[in-house]
Scaffold this active site. Structure first.
Site, PDB file in Angstrom:
ATOM      1  N   HIS A 166       2.859  16.424   0.826  1.00 54.33           N
ATOM      2  CA  HIS A 166       2.960  15.995   2.229  1.00 54.33           C
ATOM      3  C   HIS A 166       2.471  17.119   3.153  1.00 54.33           C
ATOM      4  O   HIS A 166       1.718  16.866   4.098  1.00 54.33           O
ATOM      5  CB  HIS A 166       4.421  15.670   2.589  1.00 54.33           C
ATOM      6  CG  HIS A 166       4.991  14.466   1.895  1.00 54.33           C
ATOM      7  ND1 HIS A 166       6.201  14.472   1.248  1.00 54.33           N
ATOM      8  CD2 HIS A 166       4.495  13.212   1.761  1.00 54.33           C
ATOM      9  CE1 HIS A 166       6.436  13.262   0.760  1.00 54.33           C
ATOM     10  NE2 HIS A 166       5.420  12.487   1.039  1.00 54.33           N
ATOM     11  N   LYS A 182      17.181   1.044   2.452  1.00 48.89           N
ATOM     12  CA  LYS A 182      16.788   1.848   1.282  1.00 48.89           C
ATOM     13  C   LYS A 182      17.716   3.053   1.189  1.00 48.89           C
ATOM     14  O   LYS A 182      17.904   3.764   2.193  1.00 48.89           O
ATOM     15  CB  LYS A 182      15.338   2.310   1.484  1.00 48.89           C
ATOM     16  CG  LYS A 182      14.678   2.924   0.269  1.00 48.89           C
ATOM     17  CD  LYS A 182      13.185   3.144   0.563  1.00 48.89           C
ATOM     18  CE  LYS A 182      12.539   4.130  -0.376  1.00 48.89           C
ATOM     19  NZ  LYS A 182      11.180   4.472   0.043  1.00 48.89           N
ATOM     20  N   ARG A 189      -3.284   9.665  -3.326  1.00 49.58           N
ATOM     21  CA  ARG A 189      -3.189  10.499  -4.532  1.00 49.58           C
ATOM     22  C   ARG A 189      -4.082   9.980  -5.646  1.00 49.58           C
ATOM     23  O   ARG A 189      -4.727  10.735  -6.348  1.00 49.58           O
ATOM     24  CB  ARG A 189      -1.734  10.525  -5.036  1.00 49.58           C
ATOM     25  CG  ARG A 189      -0.837  11.365  -4.181  1.00 49.58           C
ATOM     26  CD  ARG A 189       0.595  11.153  -4.549  1.00 49.58           C
ATOM     27  NE  ARG A 189       0.962   9.759  -4.325  1.00 49.58           N
ATOM     28  CZ  ARG A 189       2.204   9.306  -4.299  1.00 49.58           C
ATOM     29  NH1 ARG A 189       3.203  10.123  -4.543  1.00 49.58           N
ATOM     30  NH2 ARG A 189       2.458   8.040  -4.068  1.00 49.58           N
ATOM     31  N   SER A 226       7.984  12.211  -3.981  1.00 49.25           N
ATOM     32  CA  SER A 226       9.374  12.541  -3.664  1.00 49.25           C
ATOM     33  C   SER A 226      10.303  12.009  -4.756  1.00 49.25           C
ATOM     34  O   SER A 226      11.272  12.670  -5.140  1.00 49.25           O
ATOM     35  CB  SER A 226       9.779  11.920  -2.329  1.00 49.25           C
ATOM     36  OG  SER A 226       8.965  12.413  -1.294  1.00 49.25           O
TER      37      SER A 226
HETATM   38  O1  PNS Z   1       6.903   7.469   2.324  1.00 52.32           O
HETATM   39  P1  PNS Z   1       6.804   5.961   2.229  1.00 52.32           P
HETATM   40  O2  PNS Z   1       8.175   5.338   2.052  1.00 52.32           O
HETATM   41  O3  PNS Z   1       5.816   5.517   1.195  1.00 52.32           O
HETATM   42  O4  PNS Z   1       6.234   5.474   3.664  1.00 52.32           O
HETATM   43  C1  PNS Z   1       5.991   4.099   3.921  1.00 52.32           C
HETATM   44  C2  PNS Z   1       5.786   3.875   5.427  1.00 52.32           C
HETATM   45  C3  PNS Z   1       6.929   4.439   6.230  1.00 52.32           C
HETATM   46  C4  PNS Z   1       4.508   4.528   5.862  1.00 52.32           C
HETATM   47  C5  PNS Z   1       5.662   2.339   5.626  1.00 52.32           C
HETATM   48  O5  PNS Z   1       6.692   1.695   4.931  1.00 52.32           O
HETATM   49  C6  PNS Z   1       5.747   1.939   7.095  1.00 52.32           C
HETATM   50  O6  PNS Z   1       4.835   2.164   7.846  1.00 52.32           O
HETATM   51  N1  PNS Z   1       6.897   1.348   7.457  1.00 52.32           N
HETATM   52  C7  PNS Z   1       7.189   0.952   8.833  1.00 52.32           C
HETATM   53  C8  PNS Z   1       7.344  -0.556   8.945  1.00 52.32           C
HETATM   54  C9  PNS Z   1       5.994  -1.210   9.136  1.00 52.32           C
HETATM   55  O7  PNS Z   1       5.265  -0.920  10.071  1.00 52.32           O
HETATM   56  N2  PNS Z   1       5.666  -2.118   8.199  1.00 52.32           N
HETATM   57  C10 PNS Z   1       4.412  -2.809   8.189  1.00 52.32           C
HETATM   58  C11 PNS Z   1       3.356  -1.987   7.472  1.00 52.32           C
HETATM   59  S1  PNS Z   1       1.817  -2.801   7.471  1.00 52.32           S
END
Ligand code: PNS
Length: 160
Positions: free
Chosen positions: A17, A41, A90, A127
């Protein structure tokens, strides 16, 4: 001013990150690392703990700040005048889901997503793996920032 956001759960932040934040900081005038508040979560670290760690980690990067958000990322982008979402890719396995999210975010609000290819040093790093290795007593030194390593060690000791 070009503002970019690096969104994620960051439970916890890894050196992968940090590599993405550093590279985003070189591309944008201002970068916001935005921690998703996800009540459905379960997480190892609270949002406040993750924000504290992230603030320490990005402190040397002058144009990076840390915030949290709840709800749709595109709404956060609109409210904070963010032009681009910057994420690390990645491996090919990341691509399908990331592509879907990028296309949905563009469809919803016209927000662009830029991908930086993760440094190969960290291409296997996540993570979840960090937490699993640490939980079973394995060393994650060199894979996470020092502040994260110290807090992970404390957390594992208090949960033991
Ligand atoms: O570290 P992560 O959990 O893989 O991050 C995922 C994240 C936070 C980038 C994604 O779940 C997100 O953007 N969530 C916010 C809700 C949202 O906008 N959902 C629609 C995505 S198209």
């Amino acid at each position: 001013m070009r503002i970019a956001v690096c969104p994620g759960s960051f439970d916890p932040c890894t050196n992968g990150h940090l590599d993405v934040f550093t590279r985003a900081a070189a591309l944008a005038d201002r970068v916001i690392v935005a921690v998703l508040i996800n009540r459905s979560k379960s997480s190892l670290f609270t949002v406040d703990e993750r924000i504290e760690m992230l603030r320490e980690v990005v402190a040397p990067l002058g144009n990076v700040e840390v915030d949290s958000f709840y709800g749709l990322l595109v709404d956060y982008c609109k409210d904070h005048d963010v032009q681009a979402i910057v994420k690390g890719l990645r491996a090919v396995s990341d691509f399908d889901y990331e592509l879907q999210m990028a296309q949905m975010n563009y469809r919803l609000a016209g927000v662009e997503t830029l991908f930086v290819t993760t440094n190969p040093l960290y291409s296997y790093l996540s993570s979840s793996l960090v937490k699993e290795v640490a939980k079973h007593g394995g060393s994650v030194a060199g894979l996470v920032p020092d502040t994260v390593l110290a807090r992970l060690t404390d957390k594992m000791a208090s949960d033991a």
